[in-house]
Design a protein around this motif. Structure first.
Motif, short mmCIF file in Angstrom:
data_model
loop_
_atom_site.label_atom_id
_atom_site.label_comp_id
_atom_site.label_asym_id
_atom_site.label_seq_id
_atom_site.Cartn_x
_atom_site.Cartn_y
_atom_site.Cartn_z
N LEU A 167 20.82 19.16 50.00
CA LEU A 167 22.05 18.42 50.25
C LEU A 167 22.73 17.99 48.95
O LEU A 167 23.95 17.87 48.88
CB LEU A 167 21.74 17.18 51.11
CG LEU A 167 22.94 16.51 51.80
CD1 LEU A 167 23.51 17.42 52.85
CD2 LEU A 167 22.50 15.19 52.42
N ARG B 194 25.34 17.07 57.53
CA ARG B 194 26.19 18.16 57.03
C ARG B 194 26.79 18.99 58.16
O ARG B 194 28.02 19.13 58.23
CB ARG B 194 25.37 19.04 56.06
CG ARG B 194 26.13 20.22 55.51
CD ARG B 194 25.28 20.96 54.50
NE ARG B 194 23.94 21.24 55.03
CZ ARG B 194 22.97 21.83 54.33
NH1 ARG B 194 23.19 22.17 53.08
NH2 ARG B 194 21.79 22.06 54.87
N ILE C 41 29.81 19.96 49.69
CA ILE C 41 29.76 18.49 49.63
C ILE C 41 30.17 18.06 48.23
O ILE C 41 29.66 18.58 47.23
CB ILE C 41 28.35 17.97 49.97
CG1 ILE C 41 27.96 18.37 51.39
CG2 ILE C 41 28.27 16.46 49.80
CD1 ILE C 41 26.54 18.02 51.75
#
Length: 734
Positions: free
Chosen positions: A552, A526, A558
């Motif tokens: 994540l 990331r 994302i």
């Protein structure tokens, strides 16, 4: 009528002949089984356990009878013979050896025998419950998951224990201690030489009769030499050449209250720790023996059925005080080759095992100790030869060294540590090899991996020009610390290229799982991507994989999309949003005019009537005939292909395209199903329309064919570019 009667009579005669042939075949197998069983009993009940030899032999023979009959009647191999297995007997000998001093030196022989018998019975019942349960659960395939080097090394260690045990049986002392006493050396040397001779003869592709004849020859040779020297049986027994034999074999009665009162229960409780190892080795032995019987006879066996049969037979044997048995490939082959190729031969052989010891127990002492020892030495040397020496031809050096290591640890420290060492080595070897494999199955950029939504020519040209900035990585396998760190390094190398990336898509469709170390490695991606201004896209995340990714999987920076195509479509939309707006596409008639000329395009469109179609209309069906093609003037259609159990969206087409032209021109069935998604305006060109144009307006038909040739040539060019990109992507990153 006469011929049918004659045929029936011939069938009855054939059955009668096969039944009569099963008797001598079963008798031969019974003699071999008794000899083996005596050797096994002498191995297990030696040294301090010698007072329990008679009861132990009786228990083993009881197991031979019950397991043999039930296996012969119920096995998927009709001529299967069940008896105690050499590998398992080696484990039992090592497991029961401490009983003599655990019960106590100078203990009552009856107490020692009762404790030993109950230990055997408990092991038999444990084997029965576990194998029967595995068979009922149809979990036989789980047994095959043990790595081959572990099994081979384990069996090699068993071979050494059989060699040492055979020497001990011949000398009447534990292991190879007979070498230290001169009076014990002759029978020990005879056993070692006899075992080596048996191995030399049988390893030269000898027939199934070789071993029985060699054993019988050894017994006759011994007594011929003794008679020539004038040595009677009593003198031979006193000198240790003949085994002790009880006047009668008492039936094993482990559940008799008088017998239970003699049991040392503290010793039994300590013995329970060995049961998992005995069960594991027995289950592996069954799998290997069944496979050996399949290979030797060419008959297929059902492993789950064999587990159920062996488990049920072990429970029956344990309830009666007997020891469990496994299918013996050698004796099954012997029965098959001698005419006992039905179930009767196995039943006869099992029943005959009980007759000789019951009617003539004194006959058991006629088999010399060195012959019994030679048989064990032969079995041990054969295991060492097959699983340690010959396995080098089929294994890499690394895997063969695992075999040697497992065998060495088993010999030096016991079966449990040998198994643990084997599993540790196998796991380490697997991790080392798997860690070197690439976690990336394929690597494509945006010029190859395009979305399923058709776009105007100007947008498609802009996306092709920036396609190398969008990278798609197809991940694969189970991601753990080794492969995940490798993935991070590969991504870092991709980001370090001079050509900047704007999007990085990681497709998890082929990922079966990941561990916590891999999740931590992904968190490093990331900031790495953000530092380069790269948008991270994750697709096809399974729930268990998403849960492992932790923060994540919920990071708003994302993008997470359900399928790869959804991710590619989103990247293309995001890339187009960052580019200057393009001129809107020309209406379909004008685009057609640029290709065919204005007058020709007008005449062509006038020849095909326009049709308005509502959404949800199926224009073409996969596998049906291709009688027309469609010119989509306005609207949007979806193209789907159907495979067994699955329907996949192939593409979304917008206005200004031709649909179904390949099948129409080649006369082939439709390769996909086409459905309208919005109200559409279209024109259909049928075969009748094309024939009319070719007949009445040949110049217009020629222009149409030129248009089709141009379009198809463009598609071939696109395919060539796609294939080149695919070939580049299939080359795995270093």
């Amino acid at each position: 009528m006469d011929s049918s009667v004659a045929a029936a009579g011939g069938t009855r005669k054939g059955r009668l002949f096969r039944s009569l042939a099963a008797v001598p075949a079963g008798g031969l197998v019974a003699l071999v089984t008794i000899t083996y069983t005596m050797s096994y009993a002498a191995l297990v009940f030696s040294g301090g356990l010698a007072p329990a030899y008679g009861l132990g032999l009786s228990s083993m023979l009881m197991g031979c009878v019950l397991c043999g009959v039930l296996t012969a009647l119920c096995s998927s191999i009709p001529f299967a013979v069940s008896a105690p297995d050499s590998n398992v007997v080696a484990i039992l000998a090592a497991s029961l050896a401490p009983l003599a001093w655990q019960v106590g030196r100078g203990a009552d022989p009856e107490a020692l025998a009762a404790t030993s018998l109950l230990s055997l019975v408990l092991a038999t019942l444990a084997v029965g419950f576990v194998m029967g349960g595995l068979g009922l659960a149809r979990a036989g395939r789980l047994v095959r998951f043990l790595p081959f080097p572990v099994i081979a090394g384990f069996l090699g260690g068993s071979g050494w224990f059989l060699v040492a045990g055979g020497a001990g049986v011949a000398a009447g002392l534990p292991g190879l201690e007979g070498l230290l006493e001169p009076e014990r050396r002759p029978p020990l040397a005879a056993a070692l030489a006899g075992g080596a001779a048996l191995l030399a003869v049988t390893s030269r592709k000898a027939g199934p009769f070789s071993l029985p004849w060699l054993i019988l020859g050894g017994v006759l040779l011994h007594h011929a030499i003794a008679a020539w020297l004038g040595i009677d049986l009593a003198t031979q027994a006193a000198a240790g050449w003949l085994p002790p034999a009880p006047d009668r074999l008492a039936p094993p009665l482990p559940w008799d209250p008088a017998m239970l009162a003699l049991v040392d229960w503290d010793t039994i409780i300590r013995h329970l720790a060995d049961l998992p190892m005995i069960v594991l080795v027995t289950t592996i032995g069954l799998l290997m023996n069944v496979s050996g019987a399949e290979a030797a006879t060419g008959r297929d066996a059902e492993i789950d059925r064999e587990l159920r049969v062996a488990g049920g037979a072990a429970l029956a044997a344990g309830a009666a005080g007997g020891l469990f048995g496994l299918i013996s490939p050698g004796r099954s082959l012997l029965l098959w080759r001698t005419g006992g190729n039905g179930r009767l031969g196995g039943v006869v052989g099992a029943l005959l095992v009980s007759l000789l010891p019951l009617l003539m127990p004194q006959a058991l002492r006629l088999v010399p100790r060195w012959v019994l020892g030679a048989l064990l030495v032969f079995l041990g040397l054969d295991l060492l030869r097959r699983w340690v020496m010959l396995s080098r031809r089929d294994l890499s050096l690394g895997k063969w060294l695992q075999v040697v290591a497992v065998a060495g640890v088993t010999i030096g420290f016991g079966f449990l540590l040998g198994l643990i060492a084997g599993l540790v080595l196998a796991c380490g070897h697997f991790i080392a090899l798997y860690g070197r494999a690439s976690p990336i199955r394929n690597r494509y950029d945006g010029t190859v991996e395009t979305g399923h939504r058709a776009r105007p020519e100007q947008d498609r040209a802009a996306l092709d020009a920036t396609g190398t900035a969008r990278l798609i990585l197809h991940l694969q396998g189970f991601l753990f610390f080794g492969t995940a760190n490798r993935l991070v390094e590969l991504v870092r190398a991709e980001l370090a290229w001079p050509a900047p990336l704007t999007h990085l898509l990681l497709d998890f469709r082929e990922v079966v799982g990941l561990d916590s170390s891999a999740a931590m490695a992904f968190t490093r991606l990331r900031p790495m991507a953000a530092g380069r201004g790269v948008t991270l896209v994750l697709t096809a995340l399974a729930p268990h994989v998403s849960a492992r990714l932790g923060p994540l999987a919920t990071d708003p920076s994302i993008r997470r999309l359900p399928t790869l195509q959804d991710g590619v479509d989103w990247m293309e939309e995001d890339a187009l949003a960052s580019l200057p707006p393009c001129q809107p596409p020309l209406p379909f008639p004008q685009r057609l005019a640029t290709l065919m000329g204005e007058a020709t395009a007008a005449r062509f469109l006038a020849a095909l009537p326009e049709v308005a179609v509502p959404p949800g209309t199926t224009l073409m069906v996969q596998d049906e005939g291709s009688d027309d093609m469609v010119l989509l003037e306005e609207g949007e259609v979806t193209i789907r292909i159907r495979s067994p159990g699955r329907v996949m969206l192939l593409r979304v087409q917008g206005s200004g395209v031709l649909i179904g032209e390949m099948g129409f021109l080649l006369g082939l069935p439709r390769t996909a199903t086409v459905t309208t998604e919005v109200p559409c305006r279209l024109r259909r060109l049928t075969r009748a329309d094309l024939s009319r144009l070719e007949r009445d307006e040949p110049e217009l038909a020629i222009q149409f064919h030129r248009l089709m040739a141009r379009l198809l040539a463009g598609r071939i060019q696109d395919k060539d570019r796609l294939i080149a990109g695919l070939l580049r992507g299939m080359r795995q990153p270093a």
